[in-house]
Design an enzyme around this catalytic site. Sequence first.
Site, mmCIF file in Angstrom:
data_model
loop_
_atom_site.group_PDB
_atom_site.id
_atom_site.type_symbol
_atom_site.label_atom_id
_atom_site.label_comp_id
_atom_site.label_asym_id
_atom_site.label_seq_id
_atom_site.Cartn_x
_atom_site.Cartn_y
_atom_site.Cartn_z
ATOM 1 N N HIS A 279 9.450 -6.942 17.330
ATOM 2 C CA HIS A 279 7.894 -5.741 16.909
ATOM 3 C C HIS A 279 7.091 -6.319 16.533
ATOM 4 O O HIS A 279 6.755 -7.701 16.013
ATOM 5 C CB HIS A 279 8.439 -4.712 15.394
ATOM 6 N N GLY B 36 5.559 0.068 15.362
ATOM 7 C CA GLY B 36 4.579 0.249 15.621
ATOM 8 C C GLY B 36 3.650 1.369 16.697
ATOM 9 O O GLY B 36 3.023 1.480 16.775
ATOM 10 N N GLY C 220 8.327 3.999 11.025
ATOM 11 C CA GLY C 220 8.454 4.215 10.476
ATOM 12 C C GLY C 220 7.530 5.011 10.190
ATOM 13 O O GLY C 220 7.126 6.457 9.657
ATOM 14 N N TYR D 255 -6.876 -2.614 4.921
ATOM 15 C CA TYR D 255 -7.811 -3.438 6.047
ATOM 16 C C TYR D 255 -8.254 -2.027 6.922
ATOM 17 O O TYR D 255 -8.528 -2.075 7.410
ATOM 18 C CB TYR D 255 -6.551 -2.944 7.229
ATOM 19 N N CYS E 243 -12.847 0.903 -11.472
ATOM 20 C CA CYS E 243 -13.076 -0.181 -12.100
ATOM 21 C C CYS E 243 -13.235 -1.513 -11.451
ATOM 22 O O CYS E 243 -13.083 -2.419 -10.988
ATOM 23 C CB CYS E 243 -13.437 -0.791 -13.080
ATOM 24 N N GLU E 244 -13.815 -0.876 -9.643
ATOM 25 C CA GLU E 244 -13.522 -1.518 -8.338
ATOM 26 C C GLU E 244 -14.455 -1.314 -7.730
ATOM 27 O O GLU E 244 -14.294 -0.350 -7.247
ATOM 28 C CB GLU E 244 -11.961 -1.886 -8.239
#
Length: 428
Positions: free
Chosen positions: A194, A230, A273, A314, A344-345
């Site tokens: 994979h 994938g 998946g 990402y 709070c970010e």
Amino acid sequence: MSSPDALFPVVRSQIAGQLIESLVQQYGTPCYVYDMATIRQKVADLQAFDVIRYAQKACSNIAILDRLRRLGVVVDAVSAGEVQRALSAGFDPHSDPHGIVYTADVFDQEALAMVKRLGLHVNCGSPDMIDQLGRVAPGSSVTLRINPGFGHGHSQKTNTGGPQSKHGIWHEEIDSCLRLADVHNIAITGLHMHIGSGTDLEHLSQVCESLEKIAVQVGRTLTSISAGGGLPVPYKQGQSYVDLGRYYQLWDQTRKHLEGLFGHRLRLEIEPGRYLVAESGFLIAEIRSVKKMGQNTFYLLDAGFNDLARPILYGAYHPISICHRGHQPPGNELVEVVVGGPLCESGDIFTQEEGGFVAKRSLPAAKVGDLLVLEVAGAYGFVMSSNYNGRFRAPELLIEDGQIHCIRSRETYEDLIRGEKIPPPPKA
């Protein structure tokens, strides 16, 4: 102005035939919704393969696992907890093919004990695993996950091949693994590769060539080969599916060539998946603020990266649609907006690119109280959610044959502090 999301609607009122507003009235926001019909179709897409082994880390609710089992799918587990999930969903580790395979690059103590106790088949991602398994369960059979020396994916963080990846057994270490297996009387019955999530047919086809060379090196003990996972799904315009017919043909040719060399049949597995669940999933949130910040307009939601972490991890792109409540905006005009959450970010932005760069999205004009749907959110959505900022994890709903099933309840304050204890105060 035209929408960049030509593949997806920018205005949506239903999911799998159910009114979004009705779902929210009953279950609140944020909430995850899965369409079982989509999952069924994705399983049907892969029926040419002998075995469909679901990488449950993509979406591991036991209701989803149960339904996949009933469709003839088996599972991959990457931890003792995932093994327990698979058992709870009714998978038999001793079925043929193996209902549960433990796949990892290491054994922690709990996982190794469970593998021994249940007699689980193991997909070994490091030479150390062969040795550790051999010491507690000599005579076992294993699959080897091979790192072919190259990788590919939609992000460097989803690339699982090559020298910078921790995953798999390095392709030049095969001989030492064979010797280690001999020491413990372990039979190598499977090979697996994979190279990354969201890769393309060109790179996937290279895996066939690499696996075939290593299969010849391992020899006639092999009874199965795995194409790994994938398989990409489209998240936006310009992206597409892999030609599954061509992909199967490549792997079938590899399988048949090896069968001719070995003189016996090989089982061909695939390990999807994301492909099985991504497009089935939706995260519904409520717009709680519409505000201007200089030249930017923000739609701020009651869902944050604690609910869907892929954008902050990402720069993942998710199509977005709006469900208006009690009004319809004049015309079909779209506005450029930034979509963010309540945390709070500064990184709590759903419309960002890799590297954290804030991006805008063309969406219908909306008001506070309207609903916003983050689409193609069934893979690596809820499973990566957290209680950051003291937030409750969202409920999960499964829509199946016109019925709505709540397959996970919204967390409560009791869930939030479960397991925490205040020790007695120090003595004066």
